[in-house]
Design a protein around this motif. Structure first.
Motif, mmCIF file in Angstrom:
data_model
loop_
_atom_site.group_PDB
_atom_site.id
_atom_site.type_symbol
_atom_site.label_atom_id
_atom_site.label_comp_id
_atom_site.label_asym_id
_atom_site.label_seq_id
_atom_site.Cartn_x
_atom_site.Cartn_y
_atom_site.Cartn_z
ATOM 1 N N LEU A 72 57.846 -31.383 -44.306
ATOM 2 C CA LEU A 72 58.682 -31.286 -45.505
ATOM 3 C C LEU A 72 58.179 -30.195 -46.443
ATOM 4 O O LEU A 72 58.977 -29.460 -47.046
ATOM 5 C CB LEU A 72 58.705 -32.631 -46.231
ATOM 6 N N ILE A 73 56.867 -30.075 -46.581
ATOM 7 C CA ILE A 73 56.298 -29.023 -47.428
ATOM 8 C C ILE A 73 56.707 -27.649 -46.902
ATOM 9 O O ILE A 73 57.062 -26.742 -47.666
ATOM 10 C CB ILE A 73 54.762 -29.159 -47.487
ATOM 11 N N THR A 74 56.659 -27.477 -45.591
ATOM 12 C CA THR A 74 57.052 -26.201 -44.988
ATOM 13 C C THR A 74 58.525 -25.898 -45.253
ATOM 14 O O THR A 74 58.890 -24.762 -45.581
ATOM 15 C CB THR A 74 56.785 -26.228 -43.478
ATOM 16 N N LEU A 75 59.378 -26.905 -45.122
ATOM 17 C CA LEU A 75 60.803 -26.700 -45.399
ATOM 18 C C LEU A 75 61.022 -26.294 -46.856
ATOM 19 O O LEU A 75 61.849 -25.423 -47.150
ATOM 20 C CB LEU A 75 61.586 -27.976 -45.097
ATOM 21 N N VAL A 76 60.281 -26.917 -47.755
ATOM 22 C CA VAL A 76 60.445 -26.625 -49.187
ATOM 23 C C VAL A 76 59.943 -25.227 -49.520
ATOM 24 O O VAL A 76 60.611 -24.460 -50.229
ATOM 25 C CB VAL A 76 59.708 -27.688 -50.022
ATOM 26 N N LYS A 77 58.789 -24.869 -48.997
ATOM 27 C CA LYS A 77 58.173 -23.592 -49.373
ATOM 28 C C LYS A 77 58.857 -22.391 -48.732
ATOM 29 O O LYS A 77 58.973 -21.335 -49.357
ATOM 30 C CB LYS A 77 56.687 -23.598 -48.988
ATOM 31 N N ASN A 78 59.291 -22.526 -47.502
ATOM 32 C CA ASN A 78 59.813 -21.369 -46.764
ATOM 33 C C ASN A 78 61.331 -21.293 -46.725
ATOM 34 O O ASN A 78 61.874 -20.317 -46.201
ATOM 35 C CB ASN A 78 59.279 -21.385 -45.322
ATOM 36 N N GLY A 79 62.018 -22.313 -47.232
ATOM 37 C CA GLY A 79 63.469 -22.346 -47.100
ATOM 38 C C GLY A 79 64.233 -21.547 -48.130
ATOM 39 O O GLY A 79 65.434 -21.322 -47.955
ATOM 40 N N GLY A 80 63.579 -21.130 -49.224
ATOM 41 C CA GLY A 80 64.272 -20.353 -50.243
ATOM 42 C C GLY A 80 65.103 -21.223 -51.172
ATOM 43 O O GLY A 80 65.085 -22.463 -51.113
ATOM 44 N N ASN A 81 65.874 -20.570 -52.034
ATOM 45 C CA ASN A 81 66.668 -21.280 -53.035
ATOM 46 C C ASN A 81 67.736 -22.166 -52.407
ATOM 47 O O ASN A 81 68.037 -23.256 -52.905
ATOM 48 C CB ASN A 81 67.319 -20.278 -53.987
ATOM 49 N N GLN A 82 68.317 -21.691 -51.323
ATOM 50 C CA GLN A 82 69.346 -22.494 -50.658
ATOM 51 C C GLN A 82 68.776 -23.816 -50.149
ATOM 52 O O GLN A 82 69.400 -24.873 -50.269
ATOM 53 C CB GLN A 82 69.952 -21.706 -49.501
ATOM 54 N N ALA A 83 67.581 -23.776 -49.609
ATOM 55 C CA ALA A 83 66.953 -24.987 -49.084
ATOM 56 C C ALA A 83 66.593 -25.946 -50.212
ATOM 57 O O ALA A 83 66.813 -27.161 -50.096
ATOM 58 C CB ALA A 83 65.717 -24.626 -48.268
ATOM 59 N N ILE A 84 66.032 -25.428 -51.307
ATOM 60 C CA ILE A 84 65.620 -26.318 -52.393
ATOM 61 C C ILE A 84 66.835 -26.936 -53.055
ATOM 62 O O ILE A 84 66.806 -28.101 -53.492
ATOM 63 C CB ILE A 84 64.735 -25.563 -53.414
ATOM 64 N N TYR A 85 67.932 -26.200 -53.126
ATOM 65 C CA TYR A 85 69.161 -26.784 -53.676
ATOM 66 C C TYR A 85 69.674 -27.895 -52.765
ATOM 67 O O TYR A 85 70.051 -28.981 -53.237
ATOM 68 C CB TYR A 85 70.230 -25.694 -53.830
ATOM 69 N N HIS A 86 69.695 -27.643 -51.475
ATOM 70 C CA HIS A 86 70.199 -28.647 -50.532
ATOM 71 C C HIS A 86 69.306 -29.882 -50.516
ATOM 72 O O HIS A 86 69.793 -31.022 -50.482
ATOM 73 C CB HIS A 86 70.283 -28.033 -49.134
ATOM 74 N N LEU A 87 67.988 -29.675 -50.561
ATOM 75 C CA LEU A 87 67.061 -30.800 -50.475
ATOM 76 C C LEU A 87 67.068 -31.654 -51.737
ATOM 77 O O LEU A 87 66.980 -32.882 -51.665
ATOM 78 C CB LEU A 87 65.644 -30.287 -50.199
ATOM 79 N N THR A 88 67.146 -31.021 -52.902
ATOM 80 C CA THR A 88 67.048 -31.776 -54.155
ATOM 81 C C THR A 88 68.398 -32.294 -54.642
ATOM 82 O O THR A 88 68.511 -33.445 -55.069
ATOM 83 C CB THR A 88 66.410 -30.902 -55.245
ATOM 84 N N VAL A 89 69.420 -31.454 -54.589
ATOM 85 C CA VAL A 89 70.722 -31.849 -55.129
ATOM 86 C C VAL A 89 71.527 -32.644 -54.101
ATOM 87 O O VAL A 89 72.098 -33.698 -54.429
ATOM 88 C CB VAL A 89 71.505 -30.600 -55.582
ATOM 89 N N ARG A 90 71.577 -32.171 -52.862
ATOM 90 C CA ARG A 90 72.387 -32.846 -51.843
ATOM 91 C C ARG A 90 71.661 -34.055 -51.234
ATOM 92 O O ARG A 90 72.276 -35.105 -51.023
ATOM 93 C CB ARG A 90 72.758 -31.861 -50.738
#
Length: 597
Positions: free
Chosen positions: A326-344
């Protein structure tokens, strides 16, 4: 299209490419540009080429001996030197050999042995992984080497090598990849439909390229526990004569992570799938491939049930790997990933549920898993803060969720250290991780809230003063100032707090804040607490003494005078005194204290 010509692009034009790569170690910006059609792989419309920063693909390593930009051209030169003895097209078209071919047989025997040695040394895996390089010249060289190996693997001389038992499986992988690339090229040609010949080797997401690389290593070892499932994965591909259809998806993740094998084998497959996802997810280009199979949701769901699967150290190992993924997904995914993970997906709410839902000994049984979870909290909060600077992603909701994490983080520390040795190394690591997490929460709150020091200073989901005092008493001096600043920014819970705890908190933070650049934040928090407890302070001389000590170092607004007013007037409303009146009140307090002493 002429498939073989396209697959051998690197063989047809190697001089200038190799010279530039060897001269610059693969970092030539004129040669190594990101292909314009790879970062968004959904349509054939013309796109603007956005050159990525060099650090995005060059890496941080300084040992160029193991750089693909050094090894691949070297290997390519070695295999390219045999072209004068061979004719790839002749080998492919003429199954029945003539007598003249007998003269080339010794050469083909030696080249077959050479190809076997290269595969044993991991060259095949390196070339497969290099298909995810952002430098198109590197991908050309890799595909040229792979084409050479695929031709040699199909020779009669290679068939006759009894020591090369894994040859059929390696040929199966290369043939599947070759068909997959041809299908992809055909699809692109249908979308663009402009008749232009596309000689660009496609950029494959790292999660897919590294899967192929690791599969080629495992499938050469029949004794490996992952041999059967990976071999079965390639054998089951039916579409387009076995074409590799996961170029832009996460290969075999569902079948391995949700394996129906017996518990021991299922766990090995699950851990391998997690490790593959963690290591292969290197940039935001991979996130679309990961989301296509709902990998983030599966990882989050699996963590909640991990404690019920295993009751020993195995649980800790798997839970740590889940958190690191999960840390890797958060750090390397960019803004699109952090939006999808936190908001969606509600990652922040999920984190809070983990912290407050079950006892710590069930969900985070070891110190390593607790530290990994705190690292996840810090990473998520940091990326949310960075993403919010570029675009609004619901700051009010995120601010409330971030503020509500501070108290559960402290409760995690207190529950996990009760009755434990506070002088151990694990305890020191845990304290440092908690301090770093509180610092991340504080930084995010200050950015997301325009009035970080006064807005939401007290709320029912805030930090308990008793917990904060317990933590501050264990914090080493090197981390004390940062911890105090965090407690003066993050909201506190004072509804069930005794007056003595509030006074003790003021004494601690004022005693640590002298000569501190964060003194303004400390005084603001002390002022709010003294205002709340004004009727019970009874001219507290200790707090007044500390305020007088920090006066010489304070250069700010009138917050210092407001704190003094709350103390000397014994009331909670804001009272403004001029300097003579303030001085007389202070002298009166000290005279009373002296006479009683």
């Amino acid at each position: 299209p002429d498939v073989e010509t396209w697959m051998r692009t690197g063989l047809e034009d190697n001089g200038s490419v190799l010279v530039s790569l060897l001269a610059s170690n693969g970092s030539n910006e004129e040669t190594c540009n990101t292909p314009k059609d790879e970062l968004n792989n959904t349509s054939g419309e013309n796109r603007t080429v956005h050159e990525p920063p060099r650090s995005a693909w060059q890496g941080n390593g300084r040992d160029i001996r193991y750089s693909p930009a050094f090894l691949l051209p070297l290997i390519f030169r070695m295999v390219d030197s045999s072209r004068k003895f061979l004719d790839y097209e002749y080998e492919a078209k003429n199954v029945h050999k003539t007598e003249d071919d007998a003269e080339l047989s010794p050469t083909r025997n030696s080249l077959a042995l050479q190809a076997q040695q290269l595969c044993d040394k991991g060259v095949l895996a390196l070339c497969l992984a290099s298909l995810s390089c952002r430098c198109p010249s590197m991908r050309q060289i890799s595909i040229a080497i792979l084409y050479h190996l695929s031709c040699v693997l199909d020779w009669k001389e290679a068939h006759e090598l009894t020591s090369w038992r894994e040859r059929p499986q390696l040929l199966m992988i290369l043939s599947s990849l070759q068909r997959g690339l041809v299908v992809r090229k055909s699809d692109r040609a249908e979308i663009e439909s402009d008749g232009a010949e596309d000689g660009m080797i496609p950029l494959i997401p790292a999660v897919s390229a590294i899967f192929l690389a690791r599969a080629s290593l495992i499938i050469a070892k029949p004794g490996d526990s992952l041999y059967a499932p990976l071999n079965r994965y390639f054998l089951r591909i039916k579409s387009n004569f076995g074409a590799y259809n996961d170029l832009y998806r996460l290969p075999a993740f569902i079948s391995l992570f949700c394996s129906s094998a017996d518990e021991g084998q299922a766990r090995r497959e699950r851990l391998w799938a997690l490790q593959q996802l963690k290591d292969g997810f290197v940039d935001k280009f991979c996130y679309r491939a990961v989301v296509s199979c709902h990998a983030p949701e599966l990882v989050m769901t699996s963590f909640r049930g991990c404690a019920s699967w295993h009751g020993d150290s195995d649980e800790s190992l798997e839970s740590i790997l889940l958190l690191e993924t999960l840390i890797t997904l958060v750090k390397n995914g960019g803004n699109q990933a952090i939006y999808h993970l936190t908001v969606r997906l509600g990652l922040l709410s999920w984190i809070r549920t983990i912290l407050v839902g079950r006892p710590t000994y069930q969900t985070l049984s070891s110190v390593d898993s607790q530290i990994a979870f705190l690292h996840l909290v810090s990473a998520v909060v940091h990326e949310v803060k960075e993403a919010s600077q570029n675009q609004p992603i619901g700051q009010k909701t995120l601010l409330a969720e971030i503020e509500s994490l501070a108290s559960p983080v402290l409760q995690l520390y207190c529950s996990s250290t009760t009755g434990k040795d506070e002088k151990s190394d694990d305890h020191a690591k845990l304290i440092r991780s908690v301090c770093n997490t509180l610092t991340s929460l504080r930084s995010a709150k200050m950015l997301l809230s325009s009035e970080a020091n006064t807005s939401s200073a007290f709320r029912c989901t805030g930090i308990s003063l008793s917990l904060s005092m317990r933590f501050l008493s264990a914090v080493p001096p090197s981390l004390l100032e940062e911890a105090v600043w965090s407690f003066c920014i993050l909201p506190l819970d004072i509804e069930a707090t005794a007056v003595s705890d509030g006074i003790a908190f003021c004494n601690i933070v004022l005693g640590c804040a002298k000569h501190s650049e964060h003194l303004n934040s400390v005084l603001e928090r002390v002022y709010l607490l003294t205002k709340t407890y004004a009727s019970n302070l009874d001219n507290n001389g200790t707090i007044l003494n500390l305020l007088l000590n920090v006066r010489g170092d304070y250069r700010g607004s009138d917050v210092w005078f407001r704190c003094i007013s709350n103390l000397v007037t014994n009331q909670g409303s804001e009272v403004k005194l001029d300097m003579p009146e303030l001085a007389r009140e202070i002298v009166k307090i000290y005279d009373t204290a002296t006479s009683e002493g």
